[in-house]
Scaffold this active site. Sequence first.
Site, PDB file in Angstrom:
ATOM      1  CB  CYS A   1      -0.946  -0.012   1.182  1.00 20.88           C
ATOM      2  SG  CYS A   1      -1.897  -1.533   1.263  1.00 20.88           S
TER       3      CYS A   1
ATOM      4  CG  HIS B   1      -3.276   2.967   2.198  1.00 19.83           C
ATOM      5  ND1 HIS B   1      -3.894   2.554   1.037  1.00 19.83           N
ATOM      6  CD2 HIS B   1      -3.281   1.867   3.030  1.00 19.83           C
ATOM      7  CE1 HIS B   1      -4.242   1.281   1.148  1.00 19.83           C
ATOM      8  NE2 HIS B   1      -3.888   0.855   2.344  1.00 19.83           N
TER       9      HIS B   1
ATOM     10  CG  ASN C   1      -6.822  -1.214   1.436  1.00 19.05           C
ATOM     11  OD1 ASN C   1      -6.114  -0.890   0.482  1.00 19.05           O
ATOM     12  ND2 ASN C   1      -6.325  -1.671   2.566  1.00 19.05           N
TER      13      ASN C   1
HETATM   14  O1  UT7 Z   1      -3.688  -1.737   3.689  1.00 19.64           O
HETATM   15  C1  UT7 Z   1      -3.565  -2.342   4.918  1.00 19.64           C
HETATM   16  C2  UT7 Z   1      -4.557  -3.478   4.942  1.00 19.64           C
HETATM   17  N1  UT7 Z   1      -5.116  -3.851   6.192  1.00 19.64           N
HETATM   18  C3  UT7 Z   1      -5.703  -2.999   7.050  1.00 19.64           C
HETATM   19  O2  UT7 Z   1      -5.718  -1.818   6.934  1.00 19.64           O
HETATM   20  C4  UT7 Z   1      -6.369  -3.670   8.230  1.00 19.64           C
HETATM   21  C5  UT7 Z   1      -6.303  -2.845   9.496  1.00 19.64           C
HETATM   22  N2  UT7 Z   1      -7.231  -3.371  10.463  1.00 19.64           N
HETATM   23  C6  UT7 Z   1      -8.544  -3.050  10.449  1.00 19.64           C
HETATM   24  O3  UT7 Z   1      -8.969  -2.252   9.639  1.00 19.64           O
HETATM   25  C7  UT7 Z   1      -9.432  -3.664  11.485  1.00 19.64           C
HETATM   26  O4  UT7 Z   1      -8.651  -4.386  12.425  1.00 19.64           O
HETATM   27  C8  UT7 Z   1     -10.515  -4.611  10.875  1.00 19.64           C
HETATM   28  C9  UT7 Z   1     -11.528  -3.805  10.084  1.00 19.64           C
HETATM   29  C10 UT7 Z   1      -9.859  -5.663   9.986  1.00 19.64           C
HETATM   30  C11 UT7 Z   1     -11.256  -5.309  12.002  1.00 19.64           C
HETATM   31  O5  UT7 Z   1     -11.852  -4.343  12.858  1.00 19.64           O
HETATM   32  P1  UT7 Z   1     -11.667  -4.453  14.426  1.00 19.64           P
HETATM   33  O6  UT7 Z   1     -12.444  -3.352  15.019  1.00 19.64           O
HETATM   34  O7  UT7 Z   1     -10.197  -4.512  14.721  1.00 19.64           O
HETATM   35  O8  UT7 Z   1     -12.372  -5.830  14.733  1.00 19.64           O
HETATM   36  P2  UT7 Z   1     -11.761  -7.079  15.500  1.00 19.64           P
HETATM   37  O9  UT7 Z   1     -10.825  -7.829  14.639  1.00 19.64           O
HETATM   38  O10 UT7 Z   1     -11.285  -6.631  16.861  1.00 19.64           O
HETATM   39  O11 UT7 Z   1     -13.066  -7.965  15.688  1.00 19.64           O
HETATM   40  C12 UT7 Z   1     -14.147  -7.535  16.541  1.00 19.64           C
HETATM   41  C13 UT7 Z   1     -15.296  -8.517  16.349  1.00 19.64           C
HETATM   42  C14 UT7 Z   1     -14.853  -9.978  16.419  1.00 19.64           C
HETATM   43  O12 UT7 Z   1     -15.893 -10.700  17.049  1.00 19.64           O
HETATM   44  P3  UT7 Z   1     -15.766 -11.131  18.605  1.00 19.64           P
HETATM   45  O13 UT7 Z   1     -14.538 -11.978  18.664  1.00 19.64           O
HETATM   46  O14 UT7 Z   1     -15.614  -9.847  19.353  1.00 19.64           O
HETATM   47  O15 UT7 Z   1     -17.046 -11.848  18.851  1.00 19.64           O
HETATM   48  C15 UT7 Z   1     -14.817 -10.388  14.969  1.00 19.64           C
HETATM   49  O16 UT7 Z   1     -15.030 -11.761  14.783  1.00 19.64           O
HETATM   50  O17 UT7 Z   1     -15.890  -8.315  15.067  1.00 19.64           O
HETATM   51  C16 UT7 Z   1     -15.954  -9.589  14.397  1.00 19.64           C
HETATM   52  N3  UT7 Z   1     -15.849  -9.340  12.957  1.00 19.64           N
HETATM   53  C17 UT7 Z   1     -16.902  -9.075  12.190  1.00 19.64           C
HETATM   54  N4  UT7 Z   1     -18.211  -8.996  12.453  1.00 19.64           N
HETATM   55  C18 UT7 Z   1     -19.037  -8.701  11.437  1.00 19.64           C
HETATM   56  C19 UT7 Z   1     -14.710  -9.296  12.204  1.00 19.64           C
HETATM   57  N5  UT7 Z   1     -15.041  -9.023  10.929  1.00 19.64           N
HETATM   58  C20 UT7 Z   1     -16.386  -8.870  10.904  1.00 19.64           C
HETATM   59  C21 UT7 Z   1     -17.301  -8.581   9.877  1.00 19.64           C
HETATM   60  N6  UT7 Z   1     -18.609  -8.504  10.178  1.00 19.64           N
HETATM   61  N7  UT7 Z   1     -16.910  -8.355   8.600  1.00 19.64           N
END
Ligand code: UT7
Length: 329
Positions: free
Chosen positions: A112, A256, A286
């Site tokens: 990225c 980005h 993204n």
């Molecule tokens: O160019 C670089 C590429 N990558 C990035 O920029 C990624 C950077 N990271 C992020 O943007 C965030 O970490 C994510 C968007 C990937 C995830 O958001 P988060 O607020 O960090 O969520 P999390 O991983 O802490 O998950 C919270 C909850 C989990 O459930 P439990 O364990 O609390 O029950 C996940 O299983 O949200 C759940 N979850 C979802 N729920 C509904 C994860 N993905 C989803 C989804 N829909 N798509």
Amino acid sequence: MTGIDILATGSFLPPLTVTNDDLARCVDTNDEWIRTRTGISTRHMNNGEPTWYMGACAAKQAIERAGIDPSEIGVIICSTVTGDYHSPTISAVIQREIGALGCPAFDVAAACSGFVYALDIAQKFLSAGTKYALVVSSERLSAITDFTDRASCILFGDGAAAVLLRASDSLFSSWLSCDGSGMRYLYAKMRPAPHPFMKDPVHIDDGSDPDAPYSVLVQDGREVYRFATKALPRAVENALEGTGLTPADIDLFIPHQANIRIIETAAKSMGIPLERFYTNIDRCGNTSSASIPIALDEAVTRGVLKRGMTVCFVGFGAGLTSAAAVLKF
Ligand code: UT7
């Protein structure tokens, strides 16, 4: 001359759009979760358009807007992590398509941060006497997206953008970095082709999960998030070093587009109002290295970025790479 002028920009977004509701039909997710956790509502995805094709469309638009003859282009640098061929580069195919045969053409893979890396390399060609440089960032992230992983498939989109550059005396300052110790947080493994002489292949540990699926992005979202919120302000600060400018002097940041919350957190830590960060993540998601120049082209065509303004591009991503560049538009 060590500065650069962006003579013109161009972009291409494939017409197919995929909404959050569309994704909710593939994985257990919903529109509200995706919008509030990422800021994304919809994204473009290819319907068969190759990466080179999207890049060539963006490049042709930039060349036409610059009003130059393609034969005057002295170097073509493309950034991508989703090229169509192991070899040749998409730069080679784009060169043929735009009719700029003969000049050096190569790809840069810095995830990225790729656009900023390519811009920095282009500046070095220009300061060494190259007349015009073409930088093209094109990505088909959907080709390496795991559509069974709800935590990552909701993030990515496809698209391309290009900038046509000329040397100038105006401001240019950049900073590039990579912290390879974080490679395990975001990667897509290539499937190695076995050769006929291989027996009991060895496994060399590189930090990636040996059981991770091939050819799709695997990420530790929380670690990448943590990295990104720190990497963004640090890259800006480093790019500004020696310019006499502070973040408050930047008229427009084009970051980005990974997650709106990353941009909000970074803006807050820098003490800069969010309005000074151009975002289109709600409509594009993204698109890896293409995200900064797609947003740049949009900011220019919408009249948000005007001539004379000081702009800062800042990227971060797999590697873990980070990079920023400051220039007068
Ligand atoms: O160019 C670089 C590429 N990558 C990035 O920029 C990624 C950077 N990271 C992020 O943007 C965030 O970490 C994510 C968007 C990937 C995830 O958001 P988060 O607020 O960090 O969520 P999390 O991983 O802490 O998950 C919270 C909850 C989990 O459930 P439990 O364990 O609390 O029950 C996940 O299983 O949200 C759940 N979850 C979802 N729920 C509904 C994860 N993905 C989803 C989804 N829909 N798509």
